[in-house]
Design a protein around this motif. Sequence first.
Motif, PDB file in Angstrom:
ATOM      1  N   MET A 188      27.532  44.400  47.052  1.00  0.00           N
ATOM      2  CA  MET A 188      28.034  43.254  47.255  1.00  0.00           C
ATOM      3  C   MET A 188      29.470  43.366  47.569  1.00  0.00           C
ATOM      4  SD  MET A 188      26.030  40.574  47.383  1.00  0.00           S
ATOM      5  CE  MET A 188      26.758  39.066  46.841  1.00  0.00           C
ATOM      6  N   PRO A 189      29.953  42.350  48.348  1.00  0.00           N
ATOM      7  CA  PRO A 189      31.427  41.883  48.432  1.00  0.00           C
ATOM      8  C   PRO A 189      32.165  42.110  47.173  1.00  0.00           C
ATOM      9  CG  PRO A 189      30.431  40.702  50.005  1.00  0.00           C
ATOM     10  CD  PRO A 189      29.271  41.233  48.922  1.00  0.00           C
ATOM     11  N   ALA A 190      33.475  42.709  46.964  1.00  0.00           N
ATOM     12  CA  ALA A 190      33.766  42.820  45.716  1.00  0.00           C
ATOM     13  C   ALA A 190      34.504  41.250  45.407  1.00  0.00           C
ATOM     14  CB  ALA A 190      34.890  43.838  45.816  1.00  0.00           C
ATOM     15  N   ALA A 191      35.229  40.697  46.169  1.00  0.00           N
ATOM     16  CA  ALA A 191      35.883  39.585  45.801  1.00  0.00           C
ATOM     17  C   ALA A 191      34.833  38.542  44.990  1.00  0.00           C
ATOM     18  CB  ALA A 191      36.577  38.775  46.961  1.00  0.00           C
ATOM     19  N   ILE A 192      33.738  38.395  45.765  1.00  0.00           N
ATOM     20  CA  ILE A 192      32.656  37.326  45.214  1.00  0.00           C
ATOM     21  C   ILE A 192      32.017  37.955  43.978  1.00  0.00           C
ATOM     22  CG2 ILE A 192      30.920  37.897  46.555  1.00  0.00           C
ATOM     23  CD1 ILE A 192      31.461  34.349  45.455  1.00  0.00           C
ATOM     24  N   HIS A 193      31.750  39.383  43.845  1.00  0.00           N
ATOM     25  CA  HIS A 193      31.300  40.029  42.809  1.00  0.00           C
ATOM     26  C   HIS A 193      32.014  39.760  41.576  1.00  0.00           C
ATOM     27  CE1 HIS A 193      28.989  42.952  40.647  1.00  0.00           C
ATOM     28  NE2 HIS A 193      30.165  43.483  40.386  1.00  0.00           N
ATOM     29  N   TYR A 194      33.269  39.993  41.626  1.00  0.00           N
ATOM     30  CA  TYR A 194      34.272  39.706  40.340  1.00  0.00           C
ATOM     31  C   TYR A 194      34.313  38.427  40.024  1.00  0.00           C
ATOM     32  CZ  TYR A 194      34.824  44.750  41.052  1.00  0.00           C
ATOM     33  OH  TYR A 194      34.637  46.095  40.863  1.00  0.00           O
ATOM     34  N   SER A 195      34.442  37.569  41.037  1.00  0.00           N
ATOM     35  CA  SER A 195      34.642  36.026  40.821  1.00  0.00           C
ATOM     36  C   SER A 195      33.290  35.465  39.943  1.00  0.00           C
ATOM     37  CB  SER A 195      34.812  35.201  42.165  1.00  0.00           C
ATOM     38  OG  SER A 195      35.892  35.398  42.865  1.00  0.00           O
ATOM     39  N   VAL A 223      41.281  47.983  46.655  1.00  0.00           N
ATOM     40  CA  VAL A 223      42.141  48.685  45.885  1.00  0.00           C
ATOM     41  C   VAL A 223      42.563  48.199  44.478  1.00  0.00           C
ATOM     42  CG1 VAL A 223      42.642  50.380  47.660  1.00  0.00           C
ATOM     43  CG2 VAL A 223      44.158  48.528  47.361  1.00  0.00           C
ATOM     44  N   ARG A 224      42.856  46.779  44.719  1.00  0.00           N
ATOM     45  CA  ARG A 224      43.502  45.818  43.463  1.00  0.00           C
ATOM     46  C   ARG A 224      43.492  44.533  43.850  1.00  0.00           C
ATOM     47  NH1 ARG A 224      48.948  43.923  43.928  1.00  0.00           N
ATOM     48  NH2 ARG A 224      49.670  44.299  46.048  1.00  0.00           N
ATOM     49  N   ALA A 225      43.359  43.935  42.698  1.00  0.00           N
ATOM     50  CA  ALA A 225      43.550  42.276  42.586  1.00  0.00           C
ATOM     51  C   ALA A 225      44.952  41.797  42.867  1.00  0.00           C
ATOM     52  CB  ALA A 225      43.133  41.768  41.537  1.00  0.00           C
ATOM     53  N   THR A 252      41.516  37.271  44.472  1.00  0.00           N
ATOM     54  CA  THR A 252      42.282  37.834  45.983  1.00  0.00           C
ATOM     55  C   THR A 252      42.111  39.188  45.896  1.00  0.00           C
ATOM     56  OG1 THR A 252      43.274  35.624  46.253  1.00  0.00           O
ATOM     57  CG2 THR A 252      44.015  37.607  47.437  1.00  0.00           C
ATOM     58  N   LEU A 253      41.838  40.042  46.759  1.00  0.00           N
ATOM     59  CA  LEU A 253      41.806  41.424  46.777  1.00  0.00           C
ATOM     60  C   LEU A 253      42.661  41.959  47.948  1.00  0.00           C
ATOM     61  CD1 LEU A 253      38.188  42.401  45.653  1.00  0.00           C
ATOM     62  CD2 LEU A 253      40.272  42.375  44.268  1.00  0.00           C
ATOM     63  N   GLU A 254      43.331  43.153  47.655  1.00  0.00           N
ATOM     64  CA  GLU A 254      43.859  44.000  48.658  1.00  0.00           C
ATOM     65  C   GLU A 254      42.955  45.009  49.017  1.00  0.00           C
ATOM     66  OE1 GLU A 254      48.071  46.676  49.659  1.00  0.00           O
ATOM     67  OE2 GLU A 254      47.695  45.866  47.833  1.00  0.00           O
ATOM     68  N   TYR A 255      42.731  45.251  50.443  1.00  0.00           N
ATOM     69  CA  TYR A 255      41.995  46.119  51.199  1.00  0.00           C
ATOM     70  C   TYR A 255      42.731  47.399  51.916  1.00  0.00           C
ATOM     71  CZ  TYR A 255      37.739  43.662  50.060  1.00  0.00           C
ATOM     72  OH  TYR A 255      36.629  43.089  49.763  1.00  0.00           O
ATOM     73  N   LYS A 256      42.376  48.480  51.599  1.00  0.00           N
ATOM     74  CA  LYS A 256      42.906  49.620  52.117  1.00  0.00           C
ATOM     75  C   LYS A 256      41.848  50.298  52.641  1.00  0.00           C
ATOM     76  CE  LYS A 256      47.420  49.190  51.277  1.00  0.00           C
ATOM     77  NZ  LYS A 256      48.337  48.844  52.275  1.00  0.00           N
ATOM     78  N   ASN A 257      41.984  50.665  54.208  1.00  0.00           N
ATOM     79  CA  ASN A 257      40.897  51.232  54.751  1.00  0.00           C
ATOM     80  C   ASN A 257      39.527  50.822  54.639  1.00  0.00           C
ATOM     81  OD1 ASN A 257      40.210  53.251  56.818  1.00  0.00           O
ATOM     82  ND2 ASN A 257      39.539  54.890  55.066  1.00  0.00           N
ATOM     83  N   LEU A 310      37.621  42.953  35.760  1.00  0.00           N
ATOM     84  CA  LEU A 310      38.192  43.582  36.922  1.00  0.00           C
ATOM     85  C   LEU A 310      38.202  45.351  36.421  1.00  0.00           C
ATOM     86  CD1 LEU A 310      41.338  41.489  37.462  1.00  0.00           C
ATOM     87  CD2 LEU A 310      38.986  41.413  39.035  1.00  0.00           C
ATOM     88  N   PRO A 311      38.160  46.093  37.298  1.00  0.00           N
ATOM     89  CA  PRO A 311      38.375  47.637  37.303  1.00  0.00           C
ATOM     90  C   PRO A 311      39.702  47.664  36.746  1.00  0.00           C
ATOM     91  CG  PRO A 311      37.517  47.028  39.447  1.00  0.00           C
ATOM     92  CD  PRO A 311      37.796  45.941  38.954  1.00  0.00           C
ATOM     93  N   GLU A 312      39.808  49.105  35.912  1.00  0.00           N
ATOM     94  CA  GLU A 312      41.103  49.441  35.521  1.00  0.00           C
ATOM     95  C   GLU A 312      41.950  49.488  36.310  1.00  0.00           C
ATOM     96  OE1 GLU A 312      42.766  53.196  32.637  1.00  0.00           O
ATOM     97  OE2 GLU A 312      40.544  53.141  33.392  1.00  0.00           O
ATOM     98  N   ASP A 313      43.258  49.007  35.776  1.00  0.00           N
ATOM     99  CA  ASP A 313      44.654  48.682  36.755  1.00  0.00           C
ATOM    100  C   ASP A 313      44.500  47.756  38.030  1.00  0.00           C
ATOM    101  OD1 ASP A 313      45.693  50.649  35.042  1.00  0.00           O
ATOM    102  OD2 ASP A 313      45.153  52.244  36.251  1.00  0.00           O
ATOM    103  N   TRP A 314      43.544  46.855  37.887  1.00  0.00           N
ATOM    104  CA  TRP A 314      43.250  46.080  39.091  1.00  0.00           C
ATOM    105  C   TRP A 314      43.861  44.675  38.686  1.00  0.00           C
ATOM    106  CZ3 TRP A 314      38.815  45.447  42.888  1.00  0.00           C
ATOM    107  CH2 TRP A 314      38.608  46.659  43.562  1.00  0.00           C
ATOM    108  N   MET A 315      44.586  44.246  37.371  1.00  0.00           N
ATOM    109  CA  MET A 315      44.786  43.209  36.998  1.00  0.00           C
ATOM    110  C   MET A 315      46.290  42.637  38.022  1.00  0.00           C
ATOM    111  SD  MET A 315      43.627  41.118  34.672  1.00  0.00           S
ATOM    112  CE  MET A 315      45.067  40.076  34.068  1.00  0.00           C
ATOM    113  N   PRO A 316      45.932  41.419  38.403  1.00  0.00           N
ATOM    114  CA  PRO A 316      47.455  41.270  39.120  1.00  0.00           C
ATOM    115  C   PRO A 316      48.802  41.110  38.504  1.00  0.00           C
ATOM    116  CG  PRO A 316      46.116  39.138  38.688  1.00  0.00           C
ATOM    117  CD  PRO A 316      45.366  40.327  38.201  1.00  0.00           C
ATOM    118  N   PRO A 317      50.027  41.115  39.077  1.00  0.00           N
ATOM    119  CA  PRO A 317      51.099  40.731  38.259  1.00  0.00           C
ATOM    120  C   PRO A 317      51.125  39.425  37.488  1.00  0.00           C
ATOM    121  CG  PRO A 317      51.702  41.321  40.588  1.00  0.00           C
ATOM    122  CD  PRO A 317      50.136  41.223  40.650  1.00  0.00           C
TER     123      PRO A 317
END
Length: 404
Positions: free
Chosen positions: A153-160, A197-199, A188-193, A229-236
């Motif tokens: 599944m898409p990650a943003a809806i999965h974690y929401s 990779v993180r929220a 809200t997630l940041e995507y790389k390639n 959230l996966p480890e180290d994914w918490m936002p500021p």
Amino acid sequence: MQQQQHDAQQELHTELKDYIFTSESVSEGHPDKICDRISDEIVDLYLGKDPESRVACETLVTTDTVVIAGETRGPDSITRDDIEQAARKAIKDIGYEQEGFHWETVNVDVKLHKQSVDIAQGVDEGTGVDTNEGAGDQGIMFGYACRETDALMPAAIHYSHAILRALAEARHSGAIKGIEPDSKSQVTLEYKNDMPVRATSVVVSTQHADGLSQDDVKELVRPYVEKILPEDWMPPEEEFYVNPTGRVVIGGPVGDAGLTGRKIIVDTYGGAAPHGGGAFSGKDPTKVDRSAAYAARYLAKNVVASGYAEGCTIQLAYAIGVSKPLSFYVNTHGTGTVPEEVIIKALQETVDLSPRGIREHLKLSRPIYARTAAYGHFGREPESDGGFSWEKTDLVDGLQKIIG
């Protein structure tokens, strides 16, 4: 023209590798989700008595009021009192015992009537323009799967979804105090390639007991977000928003009216994939809005699970009273390992996509729908009684034998 549009989609996908994307979820206690749950309880009530029942049920909730309307065809033994009790059960299970909306005292007005014979003749086998059982309505349905999560599944809806589900489970078990049923989340997630990779931000707004401050609620919610959230994914910290307005004591139908079918993006892919526009809840599985959307997810998930694409979108189209799909579209977004026409041919050989074929293959004519009403219809674990059968990956071996 169609090929040009397809090429443009492929080009856009291949160019857009790094981006920010957001999805939201709502809890089982959100007013619209109360309505979805009540409508699906009524579907289950009918299917539990007769698997050939037909149900199209809409619900409205507001302060001290539930209105249930729509069409049914099924056992005459099901009474208005049975329907009312199904609604009260749903409200009780969600946890509403507040002033203005209490499962025991809310007024339940049942306005269901018999299904139109004009609709029935197009769906019943051997009548209408098609001698086989036809679709219950016209429309387009989409399915999607991708490699962003283990659930494909898409990650943003999965974690929401997962954040709200964890809060609800803690509320029901008593592990958390002061959190009430109505809540929403947004991730809200940041995507790389093309991979998350993180929220970059998380929003949770939840109804709460009077007397709790905004900071109190934030600290109640925080461990559940950190756990999901996966480890180290918490936002500021400044991007972790809990009840940004400061106070949400008034909630549920007292604060906002609800209707069945108003959260179609929450129910599916969080905006990461197209949607045909049809809602799911309150509909028996002859309605292709529901069953064909489940089938499209099933096919897309099996394509990705088979290794033939990193992401896959499938569209099906139907006409009322016609048993065959009018179109079958597959897009692997430039990630396919074989041509899309090869995938289409293999899927057509594997699954009968007539309304009856879908219903029989996925065993949909069972009372399995109330559990789908909140936290998404997709990305869930298949259950032993047939619930979420469209999440199985049991086509993988067959597809690999056909495609190679």
